[in-house]
Design a protein around this motif. Structure first.
Motif, PDB file in Angstrom:
ATOM      1  N   PHE A 191       7.381  39.239  23.909  1.00  0.00           N
ATOM      2  CA  PHE A 191       9.085  39.143  23.549  1.00  0.00           C
ATOM      3  C   PHE A 191       9.614  39.594  23.441  1.00  0.00           C
ATOM      4  N   THR A 192      10.572  39.560  22.649  1.00  0.00           N
ATOM      5  CA  THR A 192      11.679  39.291  21.564  1.00  0.00           C
ATOM      6  C   THR A 192      12.302  38.093  21.967  1.00  0.00           C
ATOM      7  N   ALA A 193      12.006  37.946  23.403  1.00  0.00           N
ATOM      8  CA  ALA A 193      13.724  36.571  23.822  1.00  0.00           C
ATOM      9  C   ALA A 193      12.843  36.167  26.121  1.00  0.00           C
ATOM     10  N   ILE A 194      13.385  35.409  25.874  1.00  0.00           N
ATOM     11  CA  ILE A 194      12.590  34.905  27.709  1.00  0.00           C
ATOM     12  C   ILE A 194      13.791  34.418  27.446  1.00  0.00           C
ATOM     13  N   ARG A 195      14.541  33.920  28.470  1.00  0.00           N
ATOM     14  CA  ARG A 195      15.362  33.196  28.741  1.00  0.00           C
ATOM     15  C   ARG A 195      15.169  32.919  30.716  1.00  0.00           C
ATOM     16  N   GLY A 196      15.880  31.869  30.609  1.00  0.00           N
ATOM     17  CA  GLY A 196      15.165  30.810  32.354  1.00  0.00           C
ATOM     18  C   GLY A 196      15.487  29.546  32.114  1.00  0.00           C
ATOM     19  N   ASN A 197      16.004  28.602  33.377  1.00  0.00           N
ATOM     20  CA  ASN A 197      16.188  27.579  33.894  1.00  0.00           C
ATOM     21  C   ASN A 197      15.359  26.429  33.117  1.00  0.00           C
ATOM     22  N   MET A 198      15.738  25.187  32.993  1.00  0.00           N
ATOM     23  CA  MET A 198      14.955  23.983  32.699  1.00  0.00           C
ATOM     24  C   MET A 198      13.586  24.506  33.236  1.00  0.00           C
ATOM     25  N   SER A 199      12.981  24.473  34.925  1.00  0.00           N
ATOM     26  CA  SER A 199      12.386  24.592  35.770  1.00  0.00           C
ATOM     27  C   SER A 199      11.506  25.442  35.260  1.00  0.00           C
ATOM     28  N   GLU A 200      11.636  26.921  35.510  1.00  0.00           N
ATOM     29  CA  GLU A 200      11.706  28.058  34.789  1.00  0.00           C
ATOM     30  C   GLU A 200      10.563  27.945  33.283  1.00  0.00           C
ATOM     31  N   ILE A 201      11.179  27.585  32.351  1.00  0.00           N
ATOM     32  CA  ILE A 201      11.119  27.348  31.006  1.00  0.00           C
ATOM     33  C   ILE A 201       9.341  26.498  30.801  1.00  0.00           C
ATOM     34  N   ARG A 202       9.394  25.914  31.779  1.00  0.00           N
ATOM     35  CA  ARG A 202       8.581  24.143  31.709  1.00  0.00           C
ATOM     36  C   ARG A 202       7.322  24.711  32.636  1.00  0.00           C
ATOM     37  N   THR A 203       7.899  25.833  33.166  1.00  0.00           N
ATOM     38  CA  THR A 203       6.269  26.351  34.003  1.00  0.00           C
ATOM     39  C   THR A 203       5.592  26.845  33.139  1.00  0.00           C
ATOM     40  N   LEU A 204       6.618  28.075  32.781  1.00  0.00           N
ATOM     41  CA  LEU A 204       6.013  28.955  31.037  1.00  0.00           C
ATOM     42  C   LEU A 204       5.383  28.166  30.338  1.00  0.00           C
ATOM     43  N   SER A 205       5.701  27.720  30.080  1.00  0.00           N
ATOM     44  CA  SER A 205       5.003  26.536  28.974  1.00  0.00           C
ATOM     45  C   SER A 205       3.790  26.169  29.791  1.00  0.00           C
ATOM     46  N   GLU A 206       3.516  25.541  30.560  1.00  0.00           N
ATOM     47  CA  GLU A 206       2.177  24.370  30.941  1.00  0.00           C
ATOM     48  C   GLU A 206       1.157  26.292  31.028  1.00  0.00           C
ATOM     49  N   LEU A 207       2.279  27.539  31.106  1.00  0.00           N
ATOM     50  CA  LEU A 207       0.991  28.195  31.388  1.00  0.00           C
ATOM     51  C   LEU A 207       0.358  28.874  30.369  1.00  0.00           C
ATOM     52  N   ALA A 208       1.288  29.122  29.269  1.00  0.00           N
ATOM     53  CA  ALA A 208       0.469  29.091  28.163  1.00  0.00           C
ATOM     54  C   ALA A 208      -0.100  28.463  27.465  1.00  0.00           C
TER      55      ALA A 208
END
Ligand code: ADP
Ligand code: TZP
Length: 299
Positions: A114-131
Motif C-alpha cells: 500500500f502506498t497509503a493507509i487512511r483510517g480513524n485512530m481505532s482502525e489504525i490501532r487494530t492494523l498496528s496490532e495485526l502487523a
C-alpha cells in the motif's frame, strides 16, 4: 507543493481512480472524486480487475462492507496495481469490528504493497496490532472509539505512534479525526481544521480516502523532490517521495471543504445536506477559498 496545485493538476489530468468500496458510501465517494476533477470507476468483479486497474491512475480499497468476492477483487486489483506502479490506498473501515475483517486486513497487508493507509485512530490501532501479530480484539464499529480520539494532551504520543505504524506497515499512514496526522515514518504532518460535525456525515472518511487516491495519482507523475529518499515504490519513485505531501494535501482540502460547507449550510442544514455541501465545496474549491484554512505543522 501547495494543496491547490494538486487540485489544479488533478483537474488538468483527470486521472482515473478505481475504487472497490462499500455500498453505503460508494455514490458519495464517486461524486467526491468527480468534485476534485478526477474520474471514478467503481468496479468489484474479480474477473475484470486486471483490465480495470491497469488503466487507472490510482486504486482505492475500502473495507466498509466486506465479503469474500470483494476481497478476491481487492487482492486481484491490488496485485495489478503493484505490478503497474499504480498507487494503492487502503481504508480499513471498521477493521476491528469482526474476526472476518481482521483476517481480510491481514491478507491484504500480506499480499498488496500500500502506498497509503487512511483510517480513524481505532482502525489504525487494530492494523498496528495485526502487523505486530498481536491478538487484536474486537474494537468498535466504523467510528473512532472515544478512548482513541487524538487530543492536544495525547498528541505527542499519537505522533510517535503514527510514525511507528507507518514504518511497520511500510506505507504513508493518515489518522484522521479532530486532529489529523499523516506520516511517512520519518516525519508527521499534524493538521488542524475541519468540523466536528463531519464525523456525523457517513462517508466523509471514505470520501477522503478517494480524494487521497486522486492526489496520489497526480503525485505519481511529478518530479521526485531533490535528495528525497522516499517511501515504498508501490506508486513509483515520485509518488513514494511525495506520498505524505499528497495525502496531507488531500486532508487539508477535505477539512477546508468541511469548514466552508458548514459556514454556508442552509436553515434546515442537517447532516444529509451538509454532506452534499462538502462535495460541492470541493467542486468549487479555488485558491482563495483555501486561504487561511490550511493549518499544519511538521513534527
Ligand atoms: N472532531 C472533528 N473535528 C474536525 N474535523 C473532523 C472531526 N472528526 C472528523 N473530522 C474530519 O472529517 C474527515 C473524515 O475523518 P474521520 O471522521 O476521522 O473519518 P472516518 O469516517 O473514517 O472515521 C477528516 O477530514 C477529518 O479531519
Ligand atoms: C456506516 C457504514 N457501515 C459500513 S461502511 C459505512 C460507512 C462508513 O463511512 P465513513 O467511515 O467514511 O464514515
Amino acid at each position: 507543493m501547495e494543496a491547490y496545485e494538486y487540485l489544479e493538476k488533478i483537474r488538468a489530468a483527470a486521472p482515473r481512480v478505481h475504487c472497490i468500496t462499500n455500498y453505503v458510501t460508494a455514490h458519495d465517494v464517486a461524486n467526491m472524486i468527480l468534485a476534485c476533477g478526477a474520474n471514478p470507476v467503481m468496479a468489484d468483479e474479480p474477473q475484470e480487475m486486471g483490465e480495470i486497474t491497469a488503466h487507472a491512475g490510482a486504486l482505492a480499497l475500502n473495507m466498509g462492507t466486506p465479503g469474500e468476492r470483494r476481497e478476491q477483487a481487492m487482492l486481484a486489483a491490488g496485485k495489478a496495481a503493484n505490478g503497474n506502479g499504480i498507487p494503492v490506498v487502503l481504508d480499513p473501515v471498521g477493521v476491528g469490528a469482526s474476526a472476518f475483517r481482521r483476517k481480510m486486513a491481514e491478507e491484504l497487508l500480506g499480499a498488496v504493497t500500500f502506498t497509503a493507509i487512511r483510517g480513524n485512530m481505532s482502525e489504525i490501532r487494530t492494523l498496528s496490532e495485526l502487523a505486530e501479530k498481536k491478538a487484536a480484539g474486537a474494537a468498535g464499529g466504523v467510528d473512532v472509539r472515544p478512548v482513541d480520539v487524538v487530543t492536544e494532551e495525547t498528541l505527542a504520543e499519537a505522533v510517535t505512534f503514527v510514525k511507528a505504524v507507518s514504518k511497520r506497515l511500510g506505507a504513508v499512514v493518515a489518522v484522521t479525526g479532530a486532529i489529523d496526522l499523516v506520516s511517512d515514518g520519518q516525519q508527521c504532518v499534524v493538521i488542524r481544521g475541519g468540523r466536528e460535525e463531519m464525523s456525523r456525515v457517513t462517508g466523509t472518511g471514505c470520501q477522503l480516502s478517494g480524494l487521497a487516491a486522486a492526489f496520489l495519482a497526480v503525485a505519481r507523475n511529478m518530479e521526485a523532490p531533490a535528495g528525497s529518499t522516499g517511501g515504498n515504490t508501490a506508486g513509483g519513485a515520485a509518488c513514494a517521495a511525495r506520498g505524505m505531501e499528497a495525502v496531507a494535501a488531500a486532508v487539508c482540502v477535505m477539512n477546508a471543504a468541511g469548514e466552508i460547507a458548514w459556514e454556508q449550510r442552509g436553515l434546515c442544514g442537517g447532516n444529509a445536506s451538509y454532506g452534499t455541501g462538502i462535495i460541492d465545496a470541493v467542486y468549487r474549491m479555488d485558491q482563495k477559498m483555501l486561504e487561511g484554512r490550511i493549518r499544519y505543522e511538521v513534527r
